[in-house]
Design a protein around this motif. Sequence first.
Motif, PDB file in Angstrom:
ATOM      1  N   SER A 132       0.819  -1.202   0.000  1.00 22.91           N
ATOM      2  CA  SER A 132       0.000   0.000   0.000  1.00 22.91           C
ATOM      3  C   SER A 132       0.852   1.252   0.000  1.00 22.91           C
ATOM      4  O   SER A 132       0.491   2.264  -0.586  1.00 22.91           O
ATOM      5  N   ASN A 180      -0.970   2.764  -2.686  1.00 24.79           N
ATOM      6  CA  ASN A 180      -2.127   3.421  -2.100  1.00 24.79           C
ATOM      7  C   ASN A 180      -1.780   4.860  -1.758  1.00 24.79           C
ATOM      8  O   ASN A 180      -1.077   5.139  -0.790  1.00 24.79           O
ATOM      9  N   GLY A 203     -11.314   1.488   3.072  1.00 19.70           N
ATOM     10  CA  GLY A 203     -10.186   1.816   2.208  1.00 19.70           C
ATOM     11  C   GLY A 203     -10.557   2.854   1.167  1.00 19.70           C
ATOM     12  O   GLY A 203     -11.648   3.421   1.183  1.00 19.70           O
ATOM     13  N   ASN A 217      -6.825   2.235  -4.976  1.00 22.79           N
ATOM     14  CA  ASN A 217      -5.577   1.489  -5.008  1.00 22.79           C
ATOM     15  C   ASN A 217      -5.398   0.916  -6.403  1.00 22.79           C
ATOM     16  O   ASN A 217      -6.274   0.207  -6.907  1.00 22.79           O
ATOM     17  N   GLY A 245     -11.359  -3.789   0.239  1.00 23.48           N
ATOM     18  CA  GLY A 245     -10.328  -4.254  -0.681  1.00 23.48           C
ATOM     19  C   GLY A 245     -10.671  -3.740  -2.064  1.00 23.48           C
ATOM     20  O   GLY A 245     -11.717  -4.095  -2.628  1.00 23.48           O
ATOM     21  N   HIS A 246      -9.822  -2.863  -2.614  1.00 27.48           N
ATOM     22  CA  HIS A 246     -10.197  -2.176  -3.850  1.00 27.48           C
ATOM     23  C   HIS A 246     -10.432  -3.146  -5.000  1.00 27.48           C
ATOM     24  O   HIS A 246     -11.415  -3.015  -5.745  1.00 27.48           O
ATOM     25  N   ASP A 301      -5.819  -1.606   2.426  1.00 25.72           N
ATOM     26  CA  ASP A 301      -6.417  -2.298   1.281  1.00 25.72           C
ATOM     27  C   ASP A 301      -6.657  -3.781   1.592  1.00 25.72           C
ATOM     28  O   ASP A 301      -6.409  -4.652   0.769  1.00 25.72           O
TER      29      ASP A 301
END
Length: 506
Positions: A21, A25, A258, A261, A398-399, A493
């Motif tokens: 991340s 991210n 989140g 990402n 979670g993307h 994420d």
Amino acid sequence: MSDNEPRQRTRPDPEESERKSQISNEALKLVGTLRTEVFTEEYYAKLRRKLDWTIPTICAAVYFTQFLDKNTLSYASIMGLPITGQHYNLVSAAFYIGFLVWEFPTQYIAQRLRIAKYLGVNVCLWGMILMMQAVTPRFGAFFALRFIMGMLESCVAPILILLIGMFYKKDEQARRVSWFYVMNGVTAIFGGFVAYGISFIKSPFAAYRILYLLLGSLAIVVGIIVLLFLPDSPVHARMLTREERIACLERVRNDQGGTENHHFKRYQVWEAITDVRTWLILLTVMTTSIPNGGLSNFTNLIVKSFGYRSKQVLILNTPGGAIGALTTLGCGWYSDKKGERMLPIIFAIVPTIVGSAMLIGLNNSGEKGALLFATYLIGTFGAALSLVYAYNATNTAGHTKKVTINAMTLFTFALGNIVGTEIFLPKDAPAYIPGKIAIMVLLIAQLFITLLLRFINYRLNRQKAVKLAELIQAKGWTDEDVEREREKHAFLDMTDKENPFFVYTP
């Protein structure tokens, strides 16, 4: 060591997620793993109002344009469009075939790009395609243009869901989704009046051609607005100061959902596919999309069969749009107010079941008023899909998993709409009784699916609460430790199943 390696590749632990991340991210780069700045509730309220003027407003403009453009065919069907019979069914389905074919590729592309910019380009392109439909009345060309338009519009709902999820807390998302989804009802009002006005134009240029040119131009204008003003994420929101961008992220930190990402994670795809709730959501979408595919293209023809003239039909359908819009807003408000996603779906589909039964039972009765009222009741079921969108936003983390589930949702939406265009067959015209029976049966089945999904989410929350308590005891965490860990997990994420602090909305 070899025993652990496959698990690490399949489901990274929090430290591995954090390392990736930090690279991919961008939210973590701005706010860090732990909360370092604290903002007052008054500040957050002011920020939310500022967001509301931009995010839901532009999302609503996009959805208004999409739904209006998609349903232009229904207006054209009683404004002189020479494509009729089975060819009309096929061009109706063409949009959803293109939508279905391109849904997964477009989400894969969108995850690697600035999503608002990608959305804006697609809106401009489909506006051009819509205008081109005014040029040719030939079946082959019309089919191809509708197919391409479906491809271009397939990115809309997943991107809008992601944006709402990035900028708003869980208990705010259903209302914001309803604010753009309500455009389904608004377009029925707006489109009906516009088509009615155009039908009076005396011109050698066919009325339906003017409609396509006008609405295509509108789409291009909206696309330009998206490119200029819609932010891709809180990190890239140019209308916010740096402090406001940080506050925007801190505001949603505790939801554990989140944010953006760009790193594609295969294990999150697998988790989405193996989650039983995913398939129940897809069943929900299928049972509501089949009616949508039929009614969005055939409602005008059904109302005309009651004995009304074409110009009357364009106006008489507008109250149905108002009822649908009010249902969507009401269900969205209730959903956030009570923390419920499934119960409002039941509220939305019960009137449609009643309306379908009335259309079947009163067929050939000559009761034009009662039949017309039944078509108004049928319009309430559309609110169910807005609640599915809100469900996906609040119950998935979670993307990559979010993108996957949104793509599967819209893929199923397209498939259901393709089937829906075929439940109203030319041989059943003008009453289309088999199609009306299919709608009633599907939505009755949906009642049970909704209750099952609600039960599963309640059970998962109980299980996660037990596991979290065990983890706290095993680690010996104090209340301060728990809060610190909660903050640490927010932007790693992680999926909803990985994150011990994630709570589902039933």
